[in-house]
Motif scaffolding. Structure first.
Motif, PDB file in Angstrom:
ATOM      1  N   GLY A  14       0.939  -1.594  -0.033  1.00 20.71           N
ATOM      2  CA  GLY A  14      -0.134  -0.181  -0.072  1.00 20.71           C
ATOM      3  C   GLY A  14       0.960   1.495   0.027  1.00 20.71           C
ATOM      4  N   CYS A  15       0.382   2.475  -0.153  1.00 19.77           N
ATOM      5  CA  CYS A  15       0.565   3.291  -0.064  1.00 19.77           C
ATOM      6  C   CYS A  15       0.235   4.716   1.010  1.00 19.77           C
ATOM      7  CB  CYS A  15       1.134   4.176  -1.798  1.00 19.77           C
ATOM      8  SG  CYS A  15       0.333   4.510  -2.134  1.00 19.77           S
ATOM      9  N   TYR A  16       1.092   6.421   1.019  1.00 15.56           N
ATOM     10  CA  TYR A  16       0.282   6.955   2.067  1.00 15.56           C
ATOM     11  C   TYR A  16       1.268   7.918   1.540  1.00 15.56           C
ATOM     12  CZ  TYR A  16       4.501   6.530   5.361  1.00 15.56           C
ATOM     13  OH  TYR A  16       5.318   6.250   6.304  1.00 15.56           O
ATOM     14  N   TRP A  17       0.359   9.387   2.047  1.00 17.27           N
ATOM     15  CA  TRP A  17       0.827  10.503   1.149  1.00 17.27           C
ATOM     16  C   TRP A  17       0.389  11.212   1.893  1.00 17.27           C
ATOM     17  CZ3 TRP A  17      -2.187   7.352  -2.288  1.00 17.27           C
ATOM     18  CH2 TRP A  17      -2.897   7.905  -2.645  1.00 17.27           C
ATOM     19  N   LEU A  25      -1.584  -5.693   9.676  1.00 12.60           N
ATOM     20  CA  LEU A  25      -0.947  -6.656   9.608  1.00 12.60           C
ATOM     21  C   LEU A  25       0.856  -6.231   9.247  1.00 12.60           C
ATOM     22  CD1 LEU A  25       0.207  -8.962  12.547  1.00 12.60           C
ATOM     23  CD2 LEU A  25      -1.082 -10.630  10.324  1.00 12.60           C
ATOM     24  N   SER A  26       1.805  -5.931   9.507  1.00 13.68           N
ATOM     25  CA  SER A  26       2.628  -5.903   9.247  1.00 13.68           C
ATOM     26  C   SER A  26       3.516  -7.027   8.896  1.00 13.68           C
ATOM     27  CB  SER A  26       3.783  -4.988  10.143  1.00 13.68           C
ATOM     28  OG  SER A  26       4.063  -5.961  10.565  1.00 13.68           O
ATOM     29  N   GLU A  27       4.713  -7.042   7.974  1.00 18.92           N
ATOM     30  CA  GLU A  27       5.398  -8.095   7.633  1.00 18.92           C
ATOM     31  C   GLU A  27       6.098  -8.636   8.700  1.00 18.92           C
ATOM     32  OE1 GLU A  27       7.255  -6.848   3.994  1.00 18.92           O
ATOM     33  OE2 GLU A  27       8.111  -5.120   5.173  1.00 18.92           O
ATOM     34  N   ALA A  28       5.961  -9.807   8.956  1.00 17.54           N
ATOM     35  CA  ALA A  28       7.384 -10.542   9.690  1.00 17.54           C
ATOM     36  C   ALA A  28       8.439  -9.916   9.935  1.00 17.54           C
ATOM     37  CB  ALA A  28       8.101 -11.500   8.903  1.00 17.54           C
ATOM     38  N   LEU A  29       8.938  -8.978  10.845  1.00 19.39           N
ATOM     39  CA  LEU A  29       9.361  -7.837  11.330  1.00 19.39           C
ATOM     40  C   LEU A  29      11.152  -8.559  12.035  1.00 19.39           C
ATOM     41  CD1 LEU A  29       7.524  -5.257  12.931  1.00 19.39           C
ATOM     42  CD2 LEU A  29       8.615  -5.096  10.646  1.00 19.39           C
ATOM     43  N   MET A  36       9.858  -0.467  16.873  1.00 18.56           N
ATOM     44  CA  MET A  36       8.442  -0.327  16.254  1.00 18.56           C
ATOM     45  C   MET A  36       8.591   1.088  15.203  1.00 18.56           C
ATOM     46  SD  MET A  36       4.650  -0.687  18.230  1.00 18.56           S
ATOM     47  CE  MET A  36       5.181   0.479  19.103  1.00 18.56           C
ATOM     48  N   LYS A  37       9.220   1.713  16.314  1.00 13.89           N
ATOM     49  CA  LYS A  37       9.647   3.721  15.591  1.00 13.89           C
ATOM     50  C   LYS A  37       9.804   3.512  13.819  1.00 13.89           C
ATOM     51  CE  LYS A  37       9.719   5.617  20.087  1.00 13.89           C
ATOM     52  NZ  LYS A  37       9.435   6.405  21.207  1.00 13.89           N
ATOM     53  N   ASP A  38      10.588   2.162  13.593  1.00 13.84           N
ATOM     54  CA  ASP A  38      10.908   2.636  12.376  1.00 13.84           C
ATOM     55  C   ASP A  38      10.706   1.669  11.032  1.00 13.84           C
ATOM     56  OD1 ASP A  38      13.660   3.782  13.837  1.00 13.84           O
ATOM     57  OD2 ASP A  38      14.696   1.572  13.867  1.00 13.84           O
ATOM     58  N   THR A  39       9.056   1.507  11.379  1.00  9.26           N
ATOM     59  CA  THR A  39       8.221   0.853  10.728  1.00  9.26           C
ATOM     60  C   THR A  39       7.426   2.144  10.127  1.00  9.26           C
ATOM     61  OG1 THR A  39       6.523   0.578  12.163  1.00  9.26           O
ATOM     62  CG2 THR A  39       8.162  -0.642  11.372  1.00  9.26           C
ATOM     63  N   SER A  40       7.154   2.040   8.861  1.00  2.62           N
ATOM     64  CA  SER A  40       6.448   2.470   8.736  1.00  2.62           C
ATOM     65  C   SER A  40       4.708   3.095   8.449  1.00  2.62           C
ATOM     66  CB  SER A  40       5.918   2.029   6.586  1.00  2.62           C
ATOM     67  OG  SER A  40       5.371   0.568   6.354  1.00  2.62           O
ATOM     68  N   PHE A  41       4.771   1.905   9.245  1.00  2.00           N
ATOM     69  CA  PHE A  41       3.556   2.001  10.241  1.00  2.00           C
ATOM     70  C   PHE A  41       3.065   3.041  12.009  1.00  2.00           C
ATOM     71  CE2 PHE A  41       0.591  -2.924  10.084  1.00  2.00           C
ATOM     72  CZ  PHE A  41       1.106  -2.565   8.393  1.00  2.00           C
ATOM     73  N   TYR A  42       4.724   2.623  11.768  1.00  2.00           N
ATOM     74  CA  TYR A  42       5.122   3.754  13.023  1.00  2.00           C
ATOM     75  C   TYR A  42       4.457   5.525  12.757  1.00  2.00           C
ATOM     76  CZ  TYR A  42       6.465   7.201  17.087  1.00  2.00           C
ATOM     77  OH  TYR A  42       6.354   7.507  17.509  1.00  2.00           O
ATOM     78  N   ASN A  43       4.918   5.385  11.016  1.00  2.00           N
ATOM     79  CA  ASN A  43       5.526   7.022  10.675  1.00  2.00           C
ATOM     80  C   ASN A  43       3.594   7.074  10.119  1.00  2.00           C
ATOM     81  OD1 ASN A  43       7.227   7.023  10.606  1.00  2.00           O
ATOM     82  ND2 ASN A  43       7.651   5.585   8.752  1.00  2.00           N
ATOM     83  N   ILE A  44       2.405   6.647   9.436  1.00  2.00           N
ATOM     84  CA  ILE A  44       1.266   6.828   9.426  1.00  2.00           C
ATOM     85  C   ILE A  44       0.547   6.965  11.054  1.00  2.00           C
ATOM     86  CG2 ILE A  44      -1.179   5.343   8.745  1.00  2.00           C
ATOM     87  CD1 ILE A  44       0.862   3.563   6.997  1.00  2.00           C
ATOM     88  N   TYR A  45       0.901   5.663  12.012  1.00  2.00           N
ATOM     89  CA  TYR A  45       0.012   6.282  13.167  1.00  2.00           C
ATOM     90  C   TYR A  45       0.856   7.333  13.390  1.00  2.00           C
ATOM     91  CZ  TYR A  45       0.652   5.974  18.421  1.00  2.00           C
ATOM     92  OH  TYR A  45      -0.094   6.256  19.553  1.00  2.00           O
ATOM     93  N   ALA A  46       2.103   7.988  13.698  1.00  2.00           N
ATOM     94  CA  ALA A  46       2.402   9.433  14.194  1.00  2.00           C
ATOM     95  C   ALA A  46       1.651  10.614  13.771  1.00  2.00           C
ATOM     96  CB  ALA A  46       3.928   9.541  13.832  1.00  2.00           C
ATOM     97  N   GLN A  47       1.108  10.652  12.201  1.00  2.00           N
ATOM     98  CA  GLN A  47       0.878  12.150  11.523  1.00  2.00           C
ATOM     99  C   GLN A  47      -0.735  11.722  12.191  1.00  2.00           C
ATOM    100  OE1 GLN A  47       3.134  11.942   7.230  1.00  2.00           O
ATOM    101  NE2 GLN A  47       1.834   9.907   7.269  1.00  2.00           N
ATOM    102  N   VAL A  48      -1.285  10.963  11.978  1.00  2.00           N
ATOM    103  CA  VAL A  48      -3.116  11.111  12.176  1.00  2.00           C
ATOM    104  C   VAL A  48      -3.297  11.555  13.638  1.00  2.00           C
ATOM    105  CG1 VAL A  48      -4.423   9.204  12.727  1.00  2.00           C
ATOM    106  CG2 VAL A  48      -3.025   8.896  10.585  1.00  2.00           C
ATOM    107  N   PRO A  49      -2.385  11.562  14.639  1.00  2.00           N
ATOM    108  CA  PRO A  49      -2.998  12.245  15.916  1.00  2.00           C
ATOM    109  C   PRO A  49      -3.105  13.585  15.497  1.00  2.00           C
ATOM    110  CG  PRO A  49      -1.876  10.415  16.631  1.00  2.00           C
ATOM    111  CD  PRO A  49      -2.148  10.672  15.430  1.00  2.00           C
ATOM    112  N   LEU A  50      -2.158  14.503  14.576  1.00  2.00           N
ATOM    113  CA  LEU A  50      -1.127  15.491  14.484  1.00  2.00           C
ATOM    114  C   LEU A  50      -2.833  16.895  13.872  1.00  2.00           C
ATOM    115  CD1 LEU A  50       2.198  15.623  13.894  1.00  2.00           C
ATOM    116  CD2 LEU A  50       0.732  15.961  15.642  1.00  2.00           C
TER     117      LEU A  50
END
Length: 169
Positions: A70-73, A122-126, A132-146
């Motif tokens: 997937g992708c996000y922007w 569900l993330s790919e196997a890590l 966790m802060k080095d994953t793309s899921f965390y990047n999405i998570y960090a933006q949304v509350p702002l």
């Protein structure tokens, strides 16, 4: 913001792949173990089922249909997700949760409730060393509350904030 890719595993395909090969074990192993009696029956049954499930989880990365991209922007200050043929603007988020890793986990989960719709990944196997802060899921998570000021960090029964969980109040 340019489009950034993220990888995830499709949970419904994981469940389907696990049920198909596991069904014969679930149906026939208890019958094969009927000569065993008492606690030994339950112990053997549990151990065999655990071994089957563990083996299937190990297979998940190799089976077709599991790995997805997937992708996000950002578009006009709002995060947009594109995945599985869908595009979602995260402009009305009522819940946001990112599960952290624990001993038996191979990855992390991202849950978003947006416009009454539940979006879960569900993330790919890590690797065990991946933070966790080095994953793309965390990047999405960090933006949304702002971008969604109605979200507040959820609190436990003692009033202490719960990490990685926001809800609209």
């Amino acid at each position: 913001m340019q489009k950034r890719e993220f990888r995830y595993r499709q949970l419904k395909f994981i469940l389907a792949w696990m049920l198909v090969p596991a069904a014969p074990f679930i149906l026939f192993v208890p019958d094969l173990l009927t000569p065993i009696e008492g606690a030994a029956y339950y112990t053997a049954n549990t151990l065999i089922m655990a071994a089957v499930v563990f083996g299937l989880w190990r297979l998940m990365n190799a089976l077709p249909g599991i790995q997805r991209k997937g992708c996000y922007w950002k578009e006009n200050g709002i995060t947009v997700l594109a995945y599985g043929g869908r595009t979602e603007k995260l402009n009305a988020v009522t819940e946001l949760m990112l599960t952290d890793r624990h001993a038996s986990s191979q990855g992390i989960n991202l849950l978003i409730r947006n416009n009454g719709r539940k979006i879960g990944f569900l993330s790919e196997a890590l690797d065990k060393g991946t933070d966790m802060k080095d994953t793309s899921f965390y990047n999405i998570y960090a933006q949304v509350p702002l971008e969604n000021p109605q979200l507040e960090q959820e609190k436990d029964i003692n009033g202490d904030p719960i990490d990685f969980w926001y809800k609209a109040k």
